[in-house]
Design a protein around this motif. Structure first.
Motif, short mmCIF file in Angstrom:
data_model
loop_
_atom_site.label_atom_id
_atom_site.label_comp_id
_atom_site.label_asym_id
_atom_site.label_seq_id
_atom_site.Cartn_x
_atom_site.Cartn_y
_atom_site.Cartn_z
N MET A 1 0.82 -1.21 0.00
CA MET A 1 0.00 0.00 0.00
C MET A 1 0.85 1.26 0.00
N LEU A 2 1.94 1.27 0.81
CA LEU A 2 2.79 2.44 0.93
C LEU A 2 3.58 2.72 -0.34
N ARG A 3 3.57 1.76 -1.27
CA ARG A 3 4.27 1.98 -2.52
C ARG A 3 3.47 2.87 -3.47
N ASN A 4 2.17 3.02 -3.18
CA ASN A 4 1.32 3.85 -4.03
C ASN A 4 1.63 5.33 -3.82
N LYS A 5 1.79 6.05 -4.91
CA LYS A 5 2.20 7.45 -4.83
C LYS A 5 1.15 8.31 -4.14
N GLU A 6 -0.15 8.01 -4.39
CA GLU A 6 -1.20 8.83 -3.78
C GLU A 6 -1.21 8.69 -2.26
N ILE A 7 -0.87 7.47 -1.76
CA ILE A 7 -0.82 7.27 -0.31
C ILE A 7 0.39 8.03 0.27
N GLN A 8 1.51 8.00 -0.42
CA GLN A 8 2.69 8.72 0.05
C GLN A 8 2.42 10.22 0.14
N ILE A 9 1.72 10.76 -0.88
CA ILE A 9 1.39 12.19 -0.87
C ILE A 9 0.45 12.52 0.28
N LEU A 10 -0.58 11.62 0.48
CA LEU A 10 -1.55 11.84 1.56
C LEU A 10 -0.86 11.86 2.93
N LEU A 11 0.02 10.88 3.17
CA LEU A 11 0.73 10.82 4.45
C LEU A 11 1.65 12.04 4.63
N PHE A 12 2.31 12.46 3.55
CA PHE A 12 3.19 13.63 3.64
C PHE A 12 2.41 14.89 4.01
N VAL A 13 1.24 15.07 3.35
CA VAL A 13 0.41 16.25 3.64
C VAL A 13 -0.10 16.22 5.08
N MET A 14 -0.59 15.04 5.53
CA MET A 14 -1.13 14.93 6.89
C MET A 14 -0.03 15.15 7.93
N CYS A 15 1.15 14.58 7.69
CA CYS A 15 2.25 14.75 8.64
C CYS A 15 2.72 16.21 8.68
N SER A 16 2.74 16.84 7.50
CA SER A 16 3.16 18.25 7.45
C SER A 16 2.20 19.14 8.23
N ILE A 17 0.88 18.92 8.02
CA ILE A 17 -0.12 19.71 8.73
C ILE A 17 -0.01 19.46 10.24
N SER A 18 0.13 18.19 10.61
CA SER A 18 0.23 17.85 12.03
C SER A 18 1.46 18.47 12.68
N LEU A 19 2.60 18.40 11.94
CA LEU A 19 3.84 18.97 12.46
C LEU A 19 3.72 20.49 12.65
N ALA A 20 3.08 21.14 11.68
CA ALA A 20 2.89 22.59 11.79
C ALA A 20 1.99 22.92 12.98
N ALA A 21 0.94 22.11 13.17
CA ALA A 21 0.03 22.35 14.29
C ALA A 21 0.74 22.11 15.63
N MET A 22 1.59 21.09 15.68
CA MET A 22 2.30 20.77 16.92
C MET A 22 3.30 21.89 17.27
N ILE A 23 3.99 22.44 16.26
CA ILE A 23 4.95 23.53 16.51
C ILE A 23 4.21 24.77 17.03
N ALA A 24 3.05 25.05 16.38
CA ALA A 24 2.27 26.22 16.82
C ALA A 24 1.76 26.01 18.24
N ALA A 25 1.32 24.78 18.56
CA ALA A 25 0.80 24.50 19.90
C ALA A 25 1.91 24.57 20.95
N PHE A 26 3.16 24.22 20.56
CA PHE A 26 4.28 24.25 21.52
C PHE A 26 4.51 25.67 22.04
N PHE A 27 4.35 26.67 21.16
CA PHE A 27 4.56 28.05 21.59
C PHE A 27 3.39 28.57 22.42
N ILE A 28 2.27 27.88 22.34
CA ILE A 28 1.11 28.30 23.16
C ILE A 28 1.25 27.75 24.57
N SER A 29 1.34 26.40 24.66
CA SER A 29 1.52 25.76 25.97
C SER A 29 1.89 24.30 25.77
#
Length: 333
Positions: A1-29
Motif C-alpha cells: 500500500m505504501l508503494r502507491n504514490k497517492e498514499i505517500q502524498i496523503l501521508l506527507f500532507v497529513m504529517c506536514s499539517i500535524s507537524l505545523a500544528a504541533m509547533i504552533a501548539a508548543f509556543f502556546i503551551s
C-alpha cells in the motif's frame, strides 16, 4: 500500500499539517502541544488503518475478478452493508451472473451448431454419394441409352433435393439469427390459403385427393404474407404425403377477439404418439416418414409461426388422421 504514490502524498500532507500544528501548539503551551500531538497521531493512525482496510477489500475484488476471467463464476461476494464498496460488489456480482449466463448460452450454441453440422452432413451425404456412383456409371461408354437416361434423371432429382435442402437451411439460419424482418401486414386468410395450395396442387391431383376450405372471406390475420405462405405450404406437404390416395385435406379458419385460427387436418395414417413431441424438431423423422423426407419442413413452419408471435399445435390419432392448429394472436402483450 505504501508503494502507491497517492498514499505517500496523503501521508506527507497529513504529517506536514500535524507537524505545523504541533509547533504552533508548543509556543502556546505544553498542554496544547500534547493534545495536538495525540490528536494528530490518532487521526493519522485512523486514516492509515481505514485506507489499509479499503485497499484490502479492493485487493479481494481484484482476486475475484481474476477468478472470473479464468472461468470460475461460482463465487458470491454480495453483502448487506451500505456504502460504495458494497454497491460495487453487488454490481460485479450482477455482471458475473450475466457472464455466466452468456457462457452457458455459448456452450449450448456450440453443441447445437455441432449437432446441426452433423445432421446437415448426414442429409447431404446420401444424395452426393448417389450422384457420384451414377456419374461413374455414366462415364462408361458401353452403358445402354435407357440406363443413361434413367441415371441422368435420378441425378437431376437429387440435385433438386439438394437445392431445396440448402434453400431451406438458409431460410432457417436467417430466422435463427434474427435477421429476417417479418412484416406486420393485415392479410386476408383466404388469399393466404389459396396461395399456399398452388404449390401442392400437382401432388394432390396425382393422388386424387380432395381438399376443402371453410372460412369467411373477411377473416384476416397480422403477419408476413410470403413467410406465412411458406409455413402453410410445409404443413400442407406433410398432410399430402401422409394421406392415402383419394383422401381428404380440410382447411378452416376463424377469428375472434384474441386470435385468428387456421386448422389444417387430414384423414391420413396419423402420427404415432411417441413421435408427436418431436415432429417440430429439426431433422427429426418419424416412423411413418418417407425415405425422401428430410425432417425440416415442419421445423421451418414452427420457426416461422413462432417468430411472428403465433402458436402451432398438433393432434393426431394413428389411422384416423392429423390436425394442425395455428393461432395468430391479434395483440401480443
Amino acid at each position: 500500500m505504501l508503494r502507491n504514490k497517492e498514499i505517500q502524498i496523503l501521508l506527507f500532507v497529513m504529517c506536514s499539517i500535524s507537524l505545523a500544528a504541533m509547533i504552533a501548539a508548543f509556543f502556546i503551551s505544553i498542554a496544547a502541544f500534547i493534545l495536538i500531538s495525540i490528536t494528530s497521531i490518532l487521526l493519522i493512525g485512523s486514516c492509515f488503518i481505514f485506507t489499509r482496510w479499503r485497499y484490502h477489500e479492493i485487493e479481494k475484488l481484484s482476486a475475484y475478478l481474476r477468478q472470473i476471467t479464468s472461468g470460475d463464476y461460482s463465487l458470491d461476494i454480495r453483502d448487506n452493508h451500505e456504502g460504495e464498496l458494497s454497491i460495487l460488489k453487488s454490481d460485479i456480482y450482477k455482471v458475473t451472473l450475466k457472464l455466466s449466463e452468456q457462457s452457458s448460452l455459448l456452450k449450448k450454441d456450440k453443441v447445437q451448431l455441432t449437432d446441426a453440422i452433423s445432421d446437415i452432413s448426414h442429409q447431404l451425404k446420401t444424395p452426393l454419394t448417389s450422384m457420384m456412383v451414377m456419374s461413374d456409371l455414366l462415364s462408361n461408354a458401353d452403358l445402354p441409352k435407357k440406363k443413361r437416361v434413367e441415371f441422368t434423371r435420378n441425378i437431376r432429382i437429387q440435385l433438386e433435393r439438394l437445392e431445396w435442402l440448402v434453400s431451406s437451411l438458409l431460410k432457417l439460419s436467417k430466422i435463427d439469427a434474427g435477421t429476417v424482418q417479418f412484416k406486420k401486414d393485415n392479410i386476408m386468410v383466404h388469399q393466404l390459403i389459396h396461395a399456399a395450395i398452388q404449390s401442392v396442387l400437382i401432388p394432390i391431383d396425382i393422388k386424387e385427393q380432395n381438399i376443402s376450405i371453410d372460412g369467411e372471406e373477411a377473416v384476416t390475420l397480422l403477419g408476413d404474407f410470403n413467410w406465412t405462405v411458406e409455413a402453410i405450404i410445409n404443413i400442407l406437404k406433410n398432410c399430402v404425403e401422409h394421406t392415402q390416395e383419394g383422401g381428404t385435406i380440410s382447411i378452416s379458419f376463424t377469428k375472434n377477439a384474441l386470435f385468428t385460427e387456421v386448422i389444417i387436418s387430414d384423414n391420413g395414417q396419423g402420427i404415432p404418439r411417441n413421435d408427436l413431441p418431436y415432429i417440430f424438431k429439426r431433422f427429426y423423422k418419424g416412423k411413418n416418414a418417407s425415405e425422401d423426407s428430410v425432417g425440416i419442413g415442419l421445423a421451418m413452419a414452427y420457426s416461422i409461426i413462432k417468430s411472428q408471435n403465433g402458436d402451432i399445435s398438433v393432434m393426431s390419432e394413428k389411422g384416423k388422421g392429423t390436425q394442425f392448429r395455428i393461432k395468430f394472436y391479434t395483440q401480443v402483450i
